[in-house]
Design a protein around this motif. Structure first.
Motif, PDB file in Angstrom:
ATOM      1  N   VAL A 149     -34.569 -34.704 -74.609  1.00 40.17           N
ATOM      2  CA  VAL A 149     -33.824 -35.449 -75.628  1.00 40.17           C
ATOM      3  C   VAL A 149     -32.425 -35.796 -75.115  1.00 40.17           C
ATOM      4  O   VAL A 149     -31.965 -36.936 -75.263  1.00 40.17           O
ATOM      5  CB  VAL A 149     -33.720 -34.630 -76.938  1.00 40.17           C
ATOM      6  CG1 VAL A 149     -32.737 -35.288 -77.906  1.00 40.17           C
ATOM      7  CG2 VAL A 149     -35.090 -34.494 -77.590  1.00 40.17           C
ATOM      8  N   ILE A 150     -31.749 -34.823 -74.492  1.00 43.95           N
ATOM      9  CA  ILE A 150     -30.399 -35.051 -73.968  1.00 43.95           C
ATOM     10  C   ILE A 150     -30.410 -36.151 -72.909  1.00 43.95           C
ATOM     11  O   ILE A 150     -29.548 -37.042 -72.897  1.00 43.95           O
ATOM     12  CB  ILE A 150     -29.819 -33.749 -73.376  1.00 43.95           C
ATOM     13  CG1 ILE A 150     -29.525 -32.738 -74.483  1.00 43.95           C
ATOM     14  CG2 ILE A 150     -28.559 -34.036 -72.560  1.00 43.95           C
ATOM     15  CD1 ILE A 150     -28.396 -33.131 -75.406  1.00 43.95           C
ATOM     16  N   ALA A 151     -31.394 -36.103 -71.999  1.00 43.81           N
ATOM     17  CA  ALA A 151     -31.461 -37.095 -70.918  1.00 43.81           C
ATOM     18  C   ALA A 151     -31.683 -38.500 -71.493  1.00 43.81           C
ATOM     19  O   ALA A 151     -31.062 -39.468 -71.050  1.00 43.81           O
ATOM     20  CB  ALA A 151     -32.588 -36.732 -69.948  1.00 43.81           C
ATOM     21  N   GLY A 152     -32.565 -38.607 -72.463  1.00 41.78           N
ATOM     22  CA  GLY A 152     -32.816 -39.905 -73.089  1.00 41.78           C
ATOM     23  C   GLY A 152     -31.602 -40.421 -73.836  1.00 41.78           C
ATOM     24  O   GLY A 152     -31.247 -41.604 -73.748  1.00 41.78           O
ATOM     25  N   ALA A 153     -30.933 -39.525 -74.560  1.00 43.05           N
ATOM     26  CA  ALA A 153     -29.752 -39.921 -75.330  1.00 43.05           C
ATOM     27  C   ALA A 153     -28.622 -40.354 -74.410  1.00 43.05           C
ATOM     28  O   ALA A 153     -27.920 -41.328 -74.686  1.00 43.05           O
ATOM     29  CB  ALA A 153     -29.296 -38.756 -76.205  1.00 43.05           C
ATOM     30  N   ARG A 154     -28.458 -39.646 -73.298  1.00 45.43           N
ATOM     31  CA  ARG A 154     -27.405 -40.004 -72.357  1.00 45.43           C
ATOM     32  C   ARG A 154     -27.587 -41.434 -71.870  1.00 45.43           C
ATOM     33  O   ARG A 154     -26.638 -42.213 -71.807  1.00 45.43           O
ATOM     34  CB  ARG A 154     -27.401 -39.032 -71.161  1.00 45.43           C
ATOM     35  CG  ARG A 154     -26.288 -39.306 -70.174  1.00 45.43           C
ATOM     36  CD  ARG A 154     -26.495 -38.565 -68.867  1.00 45.43           C
ATOM     37  NE  ARG A 154     -25.373 -38.760 -67.945  1.00 45.43           N
ATOM     38  CZ  ARG A 154     -25.162 -39.864 -67.241  1.00 45.43           C
ATOM     39  NH1 ARG A 154     -26.002 -40.891 -67.325  1.00 45.43           N
ATOM     40  NH2 ARG A 154     -24.102 -39.968 -66.437  1.00 45.43           N
ATOM     41  N   ASP A 177     -34.199 -44.602 -83.244  1.00 42.45           N
ATOM     42  CA  ASP A 177     -35.487 -45.087 -82.736  1.00 42.45           C
ATOM     43  C   ASP A 177     -35.429 -45.286 -81.224  1.00 42.45           C
ATOM     44  O   ASP A 177     -36.356 -44.908 -80.496  1.00 42.45           O
ATOM     45  CB  ASP A 177     -35.862 -46.418 -83.404  1.00 42.45           C
ATOM     46  CG  ASP A 177     -36.304 -46.237 -84.850  1.00 42.45           C
ATOM     47  OD1 ASP A 177     -36.839 -45.154 -85.156  1.00 42.45           O
ATOM     48  OD2 ASP A 177     -36.112 -47.156 -85.651  1.00 42.45           O
ATOM     49  N   LEU A 178     -34.347 -45.879 -80.749  1.00 45.06           N
ATOM     50  CA  LEU A 178     -34.194 -46.163 -79.325  1.00 45.06           C
ATOM     51  C   LEU A 178     -34.068 -44.866 -78.515  1.00 45.06           C
ATOM     52  O   LEU A 178     -34.673 -44.738 -77.446  1.00 45.06           O
ATOM     53  CB  LEU A 178     -32.958 -47.046 -79.104  1.00 45.06           C
ATOM     54  CG  LEU A 178     -32.855 -47.802 -77.775  1.00 45.06           C
ATOM     55  CD1 LEU A 178     -34.071 -48.668 -77.547  1.00 45.06           C
ATOM     56  CD2 LEU A 178     -31.591 -48.658 -77.774  1.00 45.06           C
ATOM     57  N   GLU A 192     -36.700 -43.574 -75.672  1.00 45.11           N
ATOM     58  CA  GLU A 192     -36.246 -43.308 -74.303  1.00 45.11           C
ATOM     59  C   GLU A 192     -36.529 -41.864 -73.903  1.00 45.11           C
ATOM     60  O   GLU A 192     -36.871 -41.582 -72.743  1.00 45.11           O
ATOM     61  CB  GLU A 192     -34.742 -43.590 -74.189  1.00 45.11           C
ATOM     62  CG  GLU A 192     -34.179 -43.451 -72.794  1.00 45.11           C
ATOM     63  CD  GLU A 192     -34.775 -44.418 -71.791  1.00 45.11           C
ATOM     64  OE1 GLU A 192     -35.071 -43.989 -70.660  1.00 45.11           O
ATOM     65  OE2 GLU A 192     -34.962 -45.608 -72.157  1.00 45.11           O
ATOM     66  N   ALA A 193     -36.403 -40.951 -74.861  1.00 45.82           N
ATOM     67  CA  ALA A 193     -36.629 -39.530 -74.585  1.00 45.82           C
ATOM     68  C   ALA A 193     -38.107 -39.166 -74.557  1.00 45.82           C
ATOM     69  O   ALA A 193     -38.469 -38.083 -74.093  1.00 45.82           O
ATOM     70  CB  ALA A 193     -35.907 -38.677 -75.620  1.00 45.82           C
ATOM     71  N   GLY A 194     -38.954 -40.071 -75.060  1.00 48.31           N
ATOM     72  CA  GLY A 194     -40.393 -39.799 -75.084  1.00 48.31           C
ATOM     73  C   GLY A 194     -40.774 -38.756 -76.122  1.00 48.31           C
ATOM     74  O   GLY A 194     -41.700 -37.968 -75.915  1.00 48.31           O
TER      75      GLY A 194
END
Length: 205
Positions: free
Chosen positions: A17-22, A36-37, A41-43
């Motif tokens: 989640v952190i990697a996708g949010a970054r 949603d985005l 991105e975080a899968g």
């Protein structure tokens, strides 16, 4: 965290989640980063995202904290006992400058300033994980340098903040106000040499 910020749940998809949010915050900024985005991105599902971070601000704070902590680690990962003060300060300055002039750092700073009135915990958390963390790390190094007789400092906390401001001179402010997009290598070299020279002129033993 302070009383206004809920405890963050940790689990197997936390880093995901952190990697996708970054990535989304970097590309879209705070306002443009929809839940949603970020979930896409975080899968992960939106339900999973909300189970970790029920508020987008909390997620942003966590991303910013991790990024700032990593920057502080990079700036001070050199073995301070083996390196002369000038060389150490110069090495730290380049690593600090690399972060300060990054797109991510610029956006973090702007977002925290813009949201600090409505969400004061955002600014407090950013300060604690950014400038204050680096101040603490620098203070520790300065204390060792004083013990070795390489620096003469009465207030290491103040000196640590002064050094940060010296490194931020000119370039950081011009980037924040969009006067320049990126500094040249010559501009970076000039500011860092000036910062180290001035600091040592005041605190060199």
């Amino acid at each position: 965290m302070d009383g206004n910020t809920p405890e963050i749940k940790r689990g197997r998809k936390y880093d995901q989640v952190i990697a996708g949010a970054r990535k989304v915050f970097l590309n879209q900024g705070f306002e443009g980063a929809s839940v949603d985005l970020i979930a896409k991105e975080a899968g992960v599902s939106k339900a999973t995202l909300y189970s970790y971070f029920p508020d987008k601000r909390i997620l942003f704070i966590e991303v910013a904290k991790r990024e700032c902590a990593a920057q502080a680690d990079r700036a001070l990962q050199v073995d301070a006992t083996d390196i002369p003060v000038r060389e150490m300060l110069t090495t730290m300055s380049y690593k600090m400058m690399e972060f300060l002039t990054s797109t991510f750092a610029q956006r973090i700073f702007r977002i925290c300033v813009a949201e600090s009135d409505r969400f004061p915990e955002l600014g407090r958390e950013f300060y604690a994980s950014g400038p204050k963390l680096l101040e603490d790390r620098l203070s520790q190094y300065f204390e060792h340098a004083v013990e070795r007789g390489e620096l003469k400092i009465d207030d290491v906390g103040l000196a640590a903040m002064q050094f940060q401001e010296l490194v931020k001179s000119e370039i950081f402010v011009k980037m924040i106000f969009n006067i320049i997009e990126k500094p040249t290598q010559a501009e970076v070299d000039r500011v860092i040499k000036g910062a180290v020279d001035m600091f040592l002129a005041r605190y060199g033993a």
